[in-house]
Design a protein around this motif. Structure first.
Motif, PDB file in Angstrom:
ATOM      1  N   UNK A 114       0.817  -1.217   0.000  1.00 18.82           N
ATOM      2  CA  UNK A 114       0.000   0.000   0.000  1.00 18.82           C
ATOM      3  C   UNK A 114       0.850   1.266   0.000  1.00 18.82           C
ATOM      4  N   UNK A 115       2.062   1.167   0.524  1.00 18.68           N
ATOM      5  CA  UNK A 115       2.907   2.356   0.567  1.00 18.68           C
ATOM      6  C   UNK A 115       3.655   2.573  -0.748  1.00 18.68           C
ATOM      7  N   UNK A 116       3.523   1.649  -1.696  1.00 16.29           N
ATOM      8  CA  UNK A 116       4.214   1.789  -2.984  1.00 16.29           C
ATOM      9  C   UNK A 116       3.456   2.742  -3.893  1.00 16.29           C
ATOM     10  N   UNK A 117       4.148   3.259  -4.908  1.00 15.15           N
ATOM     11  CA  UNK A 117       3.483   4.131  -5.872  1.00 15.15           C
ATOM     12  C   UNK A 117       2.581   3.310  -6.788  1.00 15.15           C
ATOM     13  N   UNK A 118       2.970   2.063  -6.974  1.00 19.31           N
ATOM     14  CA  UNK A 118       2.240   1.245  -7.937  1.00 19.31           C
ATOM     15  C   UNK A 118       2.382  -0.209  -7.534  1.00 19.31           C
ATOM     16  N   UNK A 119       1.335  -0.995  -7.849  1.00 16.16           N
ATOM     17  CA  UNK A 119       1.388  -2.427  -7.549  1.00 16.16           C
ATOM     18  C   UNK A 119       1.243  -3.201  -8.850  1.00 16.16           C
ATOM     19  N   UNK A 120       2.148  -4.131  -9.079  1.00 19.26           N
ATOM     20  CA  UNK A 120       2.006  -5.022 -10.221  1.00 19.26           C
ATOM     21  C   UNK A 120       1.660  -6.397  -9.673  1.00 19.26           C
ATOM     22  N   UNK A 121       0.493  -6.923 -10.114  1.00 18.92           N
ATOM     23  CA  UNK A 121       0.101  -8.247  -9.624  1.00 18.92           C
ATOM     24  C   UNK A 121       0.344  -9.280 -10.705  1.00 18.92           C
ATOM     25  N   UNK A 122       0.979 -10.364 -10.293  1.00 17.67           N
ATOM     26  CA  UNK A 122       1.285 -11.457 -11.223  1.00 17.67           C
ATOM     27  C   UNK A 122       0.453 -12.677 -10.857  1.00 17.67           C
ATOM     28  N   UNK A 123       0.086 -13.422 -11.888  1.00 16.41           N
ATOM     29  CA  UNK A 123      -0.480 -14.751 -11.635  1.00 16.41           C
ATOM     30  C   UNK A 123      -0.072 -15.641 -12.803  1.00 16.41           C
ATOM     31  N   UNK A 124       0.421 -16.801 -12.453  1.00 12.17           N
ATOM     32  CA  UNK A 124       0.859 -17.772 -13.471  1.00 12.17           C
ATOM     33  C   UNK A 124       1.749 -17.155 -14.543  1.00 12.17           C
ATOM     34  N   UNK A 125       2.649 -16.294 -14.104  1.00 10.94           N
ATOM     35  CA  UNK A 125       3.623 -15.751 -15.050  1.00 10.94           C
ATOM     36  C   UNK A 125       3.098 -14.617 -15.911  1.00 10.94           C
ATOM     37  N   UNK A 126       1.908 -14.101 -15.559  1.00  8.03           N
ATOM     38  CA  UNK A 126       1.362 -12.984 -16.333  1.00  8.03           C
ATOM     39  C   UNK A 126       0.957 -11.851 -15.407  1.00  8.03           C
ATOM     40  N   UNK A 127       1.015 -10.607 -15.948  1.00  7.52           N
ATOM     41  CA  UNK A 127       0.541  -9.478 -15.149  1.00  7.52           C
ATOM     42  C   UNK A 127      -0.973  -9.434 -15.233  1.00  7.52           C
ATOM     43  N   UNK A 128      -1.630  -9.488 -14.065  1.00  9.37           N
ATOM     44  CA  UNK A 128      -3.091  -9.419 -14.090  1.00  9.37           C
ATOM     45  C   UNK A 128      -3.581  -8.054 -13.630  1.00  9.37           C
ATOM     46  N   UNK A 129      -2.698  -7.284 -13.030  1.00 10.25           N
ATOM     47  CA  UNK A 129      -3.099  -5.953 -12.584  1.00 10.25           C
ATOM     48  C   UNK A 129      -1.859  -5.086 -12.508  1.00 10.25           C
TER      49      UNK A 129
END
Ligand SMILES: Nc1ncnc2c1ncn2[C@@H]1O[C@H](COP(=O)(O)OP(=O)(O)OP(=O)(O)O)[C@@H](O)[C@H]1O
Ligand SMILES: [Mg+2]
Lengths: 233, 387
Positions: A214-229
């Motif tokens: 939450x303190x980051x400027x941006x969140x990259x979410x990965x699932x199964x080797x792909x960016x989902x968010x």
């Protein structure tokens, strides 16, 4: 107030694939990952275990190379660099913070922090002063001559952070830096990383902790080797 | 390659004290045996060389069929006969020697055990023995006055701690030491008496065991040889070279064996080093991976551990040389007795220096393969495999 450059990408990842061969089966750890990171950002990478976070971080840091795709860091194309060029790249551009600190057990805190400085060929007196300054910055001025075995987990991670930032790399990569620490110590470590970020360094953190993310400027979410968010927090 | 990393080599050695000490002692043991063996081989080589050159242009006259001077017995008057018959312009001298070895190892009262004794014709022996120098006292010079006196070689003097004026007992007979000589050949392990004393002692009146003729030039050797053979019955004449060849060959093959053993020992040292470095690097591989991850080059990693291997070899060499020195000089195994001759083995600075260099190089060679292997591995591969 920190500034995030709007037009300068320090990291550009285009369609990154990483396939491990395990016996006869292929493990696709990353499957076409695309993203940009701008100078001065703090980016959190999240996702379930085994989704490829560490693999991605290693590729950004030049510890590993993608099976396919392009990765440019500080305008250097890493995907086809050889081992010694990658080592040079890491030396000049990246600071690593690992989950389990990875300090050299026989060396004192001061010596551990000096390792990357020696690698850069910085003269003895200067690197000694620098290492001292950075250990002071992480609050360890009274632990200079302690060896890792004589330090707590939180203290060891601070030494590791001092080592990562000693050569003032433009990018700090941290793989679950608080994963092995209690909440309070974890927050202290995060505070340190933010302080570093305020001095202009780009930081990428792999974490499972929503509070930290939450303190980051941006969140990259990965699932199964792909960016989902890929979103600003 | 950054020299600033070298403190890690030393830190590493210190952190594994027992292994470091064991490795150094192991190498030291091998270097010590190498050193002592090579010193012995070199000494023998020098002796043979010196003895060869000391007998240049010499002809040895022996009893035919009994070509061992310890046994062969010739009438003493043959000496005069040779003087009479050969061309005096072609020779520098002729002298007869009674020459035998006493085995006194079972008799307590005798100083000499397995000692080579030589009876001299005092008026002529110097004309055929070259490179001969008095260290102390005087030489035997008068057949009458010098009865019951003897001259001893420097090796004998050192071995028994005798000096001029002391007495030496041979077969229950006391002889006063008149002088001590040095030739830098095997002769230095001999005891010299006047011919008459020698003949009495061994019960061979008017006999000599060998006659040595010194020829002026190589060109005359064949001629003189022929003159002797034509005029004396039942003798065999050899050129010194020819005669000593057999001895030299025996010594050379002995040196060959020593050399082969040394090489095997050195090879063992390399394997030992390889083992130590493999173990060390296996333990350090995580450290190595971390160093590489933070940007330390392969070359620097290789340098750190090569210096470690080099230091082990170097320290092993130094300790080995010290042990070798102690063995040879303090515990006194420096005198090897070989066929009645005392060969004193000297540790030369050159050999000590060479041994340390060799040991250092062995360390490097032993470390080379494991170091090359690990320093080429990718940081990530090591980290992933071994965490
Ligand atoms: N060297 C390798 N050989 C084979 N497969 C590998 C290797 N490294 C990683 N993998 C596989 O690749 C996938 C992604 O691994 P990665 O370590 O990037 O996951 P992660 O997101 O960091 O997980 P965690 O949160 O548990 O650390 C996993 O399925 C893993 O088993
Ligand atoms: Mg991971």
């Amino acid at each position: 107030m920190k500034s995030i450059s709007n037009d300068l990408n320090v990291i550009e990842a285009d369609d990154i694939w990483k396939v491990y061969k395990r016996g006869k089966t292929d493990v696709k750890a990353l499957r076409g990952v695309n993203f940009r990171v701008r100078e001065g950002e703090i980016v959190a990478i999240m996702g379930p275990s085994g989704c490829g976070k560490t693999t991605l971080l290693n590729i950004i840091g030049g510890l590993d190379t993608p099976t396919k795709g392009n990765i440019r860091v500080n305008e250097i194309e890493l995907s086809n660099l050889g081992e010694s060029k990658l080592t040079k790249f890491r030396r000049e551009n990246i600071g690593f913070v690992f989950q389990f600190y990875n300090l050299l057990p026989n060396l004192t805190a001061l010596e551990n922090v000096q390792l990357p400085l020696i690698a850069q060929g910085i003269p003895k007196k200067e690197r000694f002063e620098k290492a001292k300054d950075f250990l002071q910055a992480v609050g360890l001025s009274d632990r200079l001559y302690h060896k890792p075995g004589e330090l707590s987990g939180g203290e060891q991670q601070r030494v590791a952070i001092a080592r990562a930032i000693a050569v003032q790399p433009s990018i700090v990569l941290a793989d679950e830096p608080t994963g092995d620490l209690d909440t309070k110590t974890g927050e202290e470590i995060m505070g340190l990383l933010r302080k570093i970020n305020e001095m202009g360094q780009t930081i990428i953190i792999v974490t499972h902790d929503d509070m930290i993310a939450a303190t980051a400027d941006r969140i990259i979410k990965l699932r199964d080797g792909k960016i989902i968010e890929n979103s600003s927090s | 390659m950054k020299l600033g990393f070298l403190f890690i080599s030393i830190r590493d050695l210190k952190s594994k004290k027992l292994r470091t000490v064991i490795t150094i002692v192991g190498i030291a043991g091998i270097i010590t045996s190498y050193l002592v063996m090579m010193a012995a081989a070199n000494t023998m080589h020098d002796l043979v060389d010196a003895s060869f050159s000391a007998y240049e242009y010499r002809l040895f006259v022996l009893k035919r069929g009994k070509e061992d001077p310890m046994v062969g017995q010739l009438p003493e008057w043959y000496v005069d006969k040779i003087r009479e018959k050969v061309n005096p312009d072609y020779i520098d001298g002729v002298s007869g020697f009674l020459w035998w070895m006493v085995d006194n190892s079972t008799k307590d009262e005798d100083d000499a055990e397995f000692q080579t004794i030589r009876g001299l014709q005092v008026e002529s022996y110097k004309s055929v023995i070259e490179k001969y120098e008095m260290i102390a006292g005087e030489e035997l010079s008068d057949a009458q006055e010098d009865r019951n006196y003897c001259m001893i070689g420097i090796n004998i003097a050192e071995k028994f701690g005798k000096t001029v004026g002391d007495k030496i007992t041979l077969q229950n007979h006391a002889f006063t030491i008149k002088g001590i000589f040095s030739t830098s050949t095997m002769i230095d392990s001999e005891i010299w008496l006047t011919m008459r004393d020698a003949q009495n002692l061994v019960g061979k009146l008017h006999k000599v065991s060998i006659i040595i003729v010194k020829v002026k030039e190589q060109d005359y050797v064949d001629e003189i040889r022929k003159q002797i053979e034509d005029n004396l019955r039942g003798v065999a004449v050899f050129e010194a070279d020819e005669y000593m060849e057999a001895n030299a060959e025996a010594l050379d093959s002995f040196r060959g064996v020593i050399f082969a053993i040394s090489m095997i020992a050195l090879f063992a040292a390399v394997l030992g080093m390889m083992n130590t470095m493999t173990m060390t690097l296996r333990e350090r591989r995580h450290d190595i991976a971390v160093m590489k991850a933070v940007g330390v080059s392969n070359k620097s990693v290789a340098l750190i551990y090569s210096v470690e291997a080099l230091l082990l070899g170097f320290l092993g060499g130094i300790v080995g040389v010290i042990l070798g020195f102690l063995m040879l000089n303090v515990f006194g195994v420096s005198n090897i007795e070989l066929a009645g001759y005392l060969i004193s083995v000297d540790l030369t600075y050159q050999l000590a220096f060479e041994s340390v260099i060799i040991s250092t190089i062995l360390g490097l060679i032993g470390g080379f393969y494991p170091i090359a292997k690990i320093s080429r591995q990718r940081a990530l591969d090591i980290l992933q495999k071994f965490g």
